[in-house]
Structures are given as structure tokens and as C-alpha cells.
Design a protein around this motif. Structure first.
Motif: not given
Length: 585
Positions: A191-194, A214-217
Motif C-alpha cells: 500500500s502506497f496511499k497518496k 492486494k495493491l493500494d495506490l
């Protein structure tokens, strides 16, 4: 609708209601950075407060935390302690905000499995040497909101069993940092939010992470064109690229082959009906969030192929009635959000067969009483959002049979006191929003049989002291908002025994005085209190000393000084972390 005293809640915040498993409260400015997590307490503290007897191990861990300086004078390190106990001591120090870079050193080579330092203050590159010393034992790391840089990520290369890495809001991580994690092939969650420094070029690293599930961008503004590097990740089940306004239809093409994808969030992107058509092959999709995309109801022709879909968010899309017939085949839908669209009662006809629905959002749609008959058969509905529609008292008769309904929002509708009598049979109801100038004491009296209510919002309703008498029936209330301006100290006496209240909003009642603070001083479970726009003064603040759980206090437009607030915090309410306004005059 609603009148001068009413307020429409922050509609832009609806995006934050989707999949709230990751905190959206983080802010890098000043003391607010820690506000989101400062409400947490260690497990043993919570158990002791509730009167639950903690285990012997929990008591020992708590004792170590309390006497940490003496302990370290004798032993210097925890490396000789079994790692499960080291893990608990580490967690206790984090939960109690006692961990710093010096204390961290004693956990070197302790084989800890999980390091959760998300939004913890002071985390920087110098922490990474000890974190990486856990080596092959380390399974998950969360460094969200830290000042960790690209070079420090290189230290993780020996943590070969790392499965979950979360680096949300890490401003100093870029493509170079991604390169350092390319060898962590066992990663299943990333996960690399914002992050605005990650680009399509840097995303080439993802092709090596073949076990990613699961990948969070989310809110990564430079990733257009980078999704092509996901083509070979057959294990990917969840992809979050919401609020990435760089994403277009072309970015949807590489996703067409990800046949194991179950969750896809592309809200607030530039995806149109064409882009949705590229997704037709994703037959395992369970969740699709497209809020705010540039689509029309024509996209539903493609979405109709997702027969396993249980969550569909189409809020703020350009939907009209034409094309909504394609909703009829989505028999497994449990959550459907159609708010802020141009749909009318004609669209609701296509919802009749969606009998698995548990949550339906029709906020601000052009619907009225006539369409409500189509909802009568949705017997599994638990949440119904009708705010800012033309639904009135007549339409509520079709809602009256929804015995499983737990949450109902009728704010800014045409519902009047007489219509509320139709809700008397909804005994499962826990949350009711009646933010409307059409509602008076009479309407509140009709609700007294709903004794299971835990949340009641009467923000703009015309409630007086007489109506406050009826609140005594709602013994289970945890949240109460009455801001219509018609109550006095005498009316507040009727809620003094609602001991379960954790949130109380009495703002905009300009007749309230310090006496109100005295009356509610026994509501010791209160976490949030708003008495803004009243006659409250500094002299009355001493009544709040008994509210030891209070963490948020709003006193806007009151005669209260900043000095008295600080005194209250330092002497009695140590948990109070949010005060509005920040500078009280």
C-alpha cells in the motif's frame, strides 16, 4: 428543504465510507498528525477500565512497560525473551506512545513478526536498521505517515518473508524506493496511499511481485500508464486506485486479464463507459467502486456481467433512468449506492428483484412517494438512505414493513410528524436521521416505541423542552444531536440518565447556560460534546471534570477562554485532544 438551522452533512466525505479498513484521518500538519490514533489505548488498559480481569501475561507486559527504564538498566535487550512476548511488549509500548528510537534499539534481533508504526510520530530512517534486523521473521510492516526515505527501504532486502508492507502518506518514497523492494517476492499486500512521486516507470517493479493479492495506490497522481505492469500478477484480488484522476479508459485495458480480481476501486477517475467495457471478463468481482466516474447508465450493460457482485457504488455518476434495467440481473447485490444521480421513481422498478439488498443509498435522487412501493419487498434491507429526496409521509408506508431495517436517513425529505407514526413497527431500528424543520415534538412522541435506537439525529428539527421529555424512552442512545435552537437547561434534564451516550451535540441552542454542563456531568461515557453557540462560559467548565473519557469538545461562539480550556486539559481531562475552535477567545 431543511430550514436555516439544518445542515447537509459533508457529501464529499462519502468516499471515505468505502472500505474504511485503512485510516483516512492522517494529516501532516502539526499536532493533528497524531490526532487520528491518539484515542487508542493498550489492551490491558481497556480491560482494566471495563473491569475485565487481564491475563497474567498481560499484567506482566504492562508492568514491563511501566518500569521499562529499570528493566533496561538490568537487561539492555529483549533478544533473550521468546519472540511472542517481545512482540507483546513492543505492541504495548506503541499503544501507550512510549516507544522512541532509543527504546527501539532493545528490540534488535528479537525476531518480531509484526511492526505496526502507522502514523506514529518520529519514525524515520534511523528506525529502519532495528526494524530490518528482524530478518526472515518479519511478516508485516506499517510505516504510514513516517519520514522514511528511499535509501532506508534497501534495508528490508533481507526480510525475505515479508508479506505486508504499508507506506501510506510517505512523502519521501519514490520510484527509487520501489526498486529496493523488488526482491520481496512473498509480498501479498502493498500500500502506497497518496504518493505523488510514484510513476508508471517505477511501477515496473510490481511485475516481480507475483504473489501480490492486494495493491493500494489510492490518490497516487502519477500512475497513468503503469497498470500494464500488473498484467502477469494472476494472484491479484484487490486493487484500489480511487481518487487517481490520472486514470483513464486506457488504464482499464491491462486489467481485463486479471480474472481473479474480486475488488476494484476506480472512483473519482476519468474512466468512462468505454473503460468499463474492458472489464467484462472480471467474473469474480465482488466489489466495484466507481463513485464520481464519468460514466452513464450505459455502463450497466457491462456491469451486468458481474453476477457475483455484492457491492456496487455508483454515487455521483451521470446516471439517468435509461439503462438502469441492467440492474435487474445483479441478484447477489447486498450494497447498492445510487446517490446524487438523476434517477427517478422509474429506476426503482428495476430494484424490486434485488431481494438480497442490505444497504441502499438514494441520497439526493429525484424520487418520491410513488417509487417507494418498489422497496417494500426488500425485506433484508438494513440501511436505507433517502436524504434530500421528495419522499414524504405517504411513501413511508412502504418502508414500514422492512422489519430488519437498522438505519434510516430521512433528513431533508418531506416527511412530517404524521409520517413518523408509520415507523413504529421498525423495532430493529438503531439509527434514525430526522434533520428536518418539518419534525417537531409531536413526531418525536410517535417514536417512543423505538427503544433500540442508539443514534438519533434531530439537528434541524423543531424540538422544545416538551419534546425532550420523550428522550427518556431511548435508554440505549449512544449518539444524540438536537440543534434546532428550541431547548433550554430545563429540557436537558431529560437526558441526564442516558448513561450510554458517547456523542452529544446540543449546538445552536442559544438559551443553554452553564447549568447544562452541570446537568450532563453524570454522562461519564461521553467522548464528544458540542455546545457551541450557547451561553456557556469559562465558569461552567469545572462541571466537565467528571467526563474523563471526553476527547472532543466544541465551544464555538461561547464565552470560554483558551487558558481555562488548557487548565481543564492539564488538571482533569488528559484525554481531551480536540477542541474547537483551536484558539478560543
Amino acid at each position: 428543504m431543511g430550514g436555516a438551522c439544518s445542515r447537509k452533512r459533508d457529501q464529499d466525505g462519502s468516499e471515505e465510507n468505502v472500505r474504511r479498513s485503512v485510516s483516512g484521518r492522517y494529516s501532516k500538519s502539526g499536532s493533528s498528525k497524531w490526532l487520528g490514533t491518539s484515542f487508542t489505548r493498550s489492551n490491558s488498559d481497556i480491560q482494566l477500565r471495563k473491569g475485565i480481569s487481564p491475563s497474567l501475561l498481560e499484567l506482566c507486559v504492562r508492568k514491563v512497560r511501566e518500569d521499562i527504564d529499570d528493566f533496561l538498566d538490568k537487561y539492555k535487550t529483549f533478544s533473550m525473551i521468546p519472540r511472542d512476548i517481545s512482540q507483546q511488549i513492543f505492541n504495548e509500548l506503541v499503544d501507550s506512545h512510549c516507544l522512541n528510537s532509543e527504546l527501539l534499539e532493545v528490540f534488535r534481533d528479537c525476531d518480531i513478526e509484526d511492526i505496526c508504526l502507522g502514523e506514529y510520530p518520529g519514525v524515520a530512517d534511523k528506525w529502519m536498521d532495528v526494524i530490518s534486523s528482524q530478518g526472515s521473521s518479519l511478516l508485516s510492516v506499517d510505516l504510514s505517515g513516517s519520514d522514511v526515505t528511499d535509501s532506508a527501504l534497501n534495508l528490508l532486502k533481507d526480510c525475505i518473508n515479508l508479506q505486508a508492507l504499508t507506506l501510506n502518506y510517505c512523502d519521501q518514497i519514490s520510484n527509487r524506493g520501489l526498486g529496493h523492494i523488488s526482491g520481496l517476492s512473498k509480498l501479498t499486500s502493498l500500500s502506497f496511499k497518496k504518493n505523488n512521486a510514484i510513476t508508471a516507470q517505477g511501477m515496473s517493479v510490481f511485475a516481480n511481485l507475483v504473489n501480490l493479492a492486494k495493491l493500494d495506490l489510492e490518490r497516487c497522481s502519477g500512475i497513468h500508464g503503469g497498470l500494464v505492469h500488473l498484467r502477469g500478477i494472476a494472484s491479484l484480488e484487490s486493487l484500489n486506485i480511487r481518487c487517481c484522476n490520472c486514470i483513464t479508459d486506457a488504464d482499464m485495458k491491462p486489467l481485463s486479464g486479471l480474472t481473479n480480481l474480486k475488488e476494484l476501486q476506480i472512483s473519482c477517475s476519468k474512466v468512462t463507459d468505454l473503460g468499463v467495457s474492458y472489464l467484462k471478463g472480471l467474473h469474480k468481482l465482488v466489489l466495484l467502486n466507481m463513485e464520481g466516474c464519468l460514466v452513464t447508465a450505459a455502463c450497466l450493460e457491462s456491469i451486468a456481467a458481474f453476477i457475483t457482485l455484492s457491492y456496487l457504488n455508483l454515487n455521483r455518476c451521470g446516471l439517468s433512468d435509461d439503462g438502469c434495467g441492467n440492474l435487474t440481473g445483479l441478484k447477489n447485490l447486498k450494497i447498492l449506492n445510487l446517490g446524487f444521480n438523476n434517477i427517478t421513481d422509474a429506476c426503482l422498478v428495476h430494484l424490486k428483484g434485488l431481494t438480497s439488498l442490505e444497504s441502499l443509498n438514494l441520497d439526493s435522487c429525484k424520487i418520491g412517494d410513488e417509487g417507494m412501493i418498489n422497496l417494500a419487498g426488500l425485506v433484508h434491507l438494513k440501511n436505507l438512505e433517502l436524504s434530500d429526496t421528495e419522499v414524504g409521509s405517504n411513501g413511508l408506508r412502504h418502508v414500514s414493513g422492512l422489519a430488519n431495517l437498522e438505519s434510516l436517513n430521512l433528513s431533508f425529505t418531506l416527511v412530517t410528524d404524521s409520517g413518523l407514526r408509520k415507523l413504529s413497527g421498525l423495532t430493529s431500528l438503531k439509527s434514525l436521521n430526522l434533520d428536518s424543520r418539518h419534525i417537531t415534538d409531536t413526531g418525536l412522541a410517535a417514536l417512543t416505541c423505538l427503544t433500540g435506537l442508539t443514534h438519533l439525529d434531530l439537528f434541524g428539527a423543531r424540538i422544545t423542552d416538551f419534546g425532550m421529555n420523550f428522550l427518556r424512552y431511548f435508554k440505549n442512545l449512544r449518539s444524540l444531536e438536537i440543534c434546532g435552537g428550541g431547548i433550554t437547561d430545563a429540557g436537558v434534564k431529560n437526558i441526564k440518565d442516558l448513561s450510554s451516550l458517547t456523542l452529544l451535540n446540543l449546538s445552536q441552542n442559544c438559551h443553554l447556560t452553564d447549568k447544562t454542563l452541570e446537568v450532563i456531568s453524570g454522562l461519564t461515557s461521553l467522548v464528544s460534546l458540542n455546545v457551541s453557540n450557547s451561553r456557556i462560559t469559562s465558569a461552567g467548565l469545572h462541571h466537565l471534570k467528571s467526563l474523563k473519557n471526553l476527547r472532543s469538545l466544541s465551544l464555538e461562539s461561547c464565552k470560554v477562554t483558551a487558558g481555562e480550556i488548557k487548565k481543564l486539559q492539564s488538571t482533569a481531562l488528559s484525554d481531551l485532544v480536540s477542541v474547537r475552535p483551536e484558539q478560543i477567545s
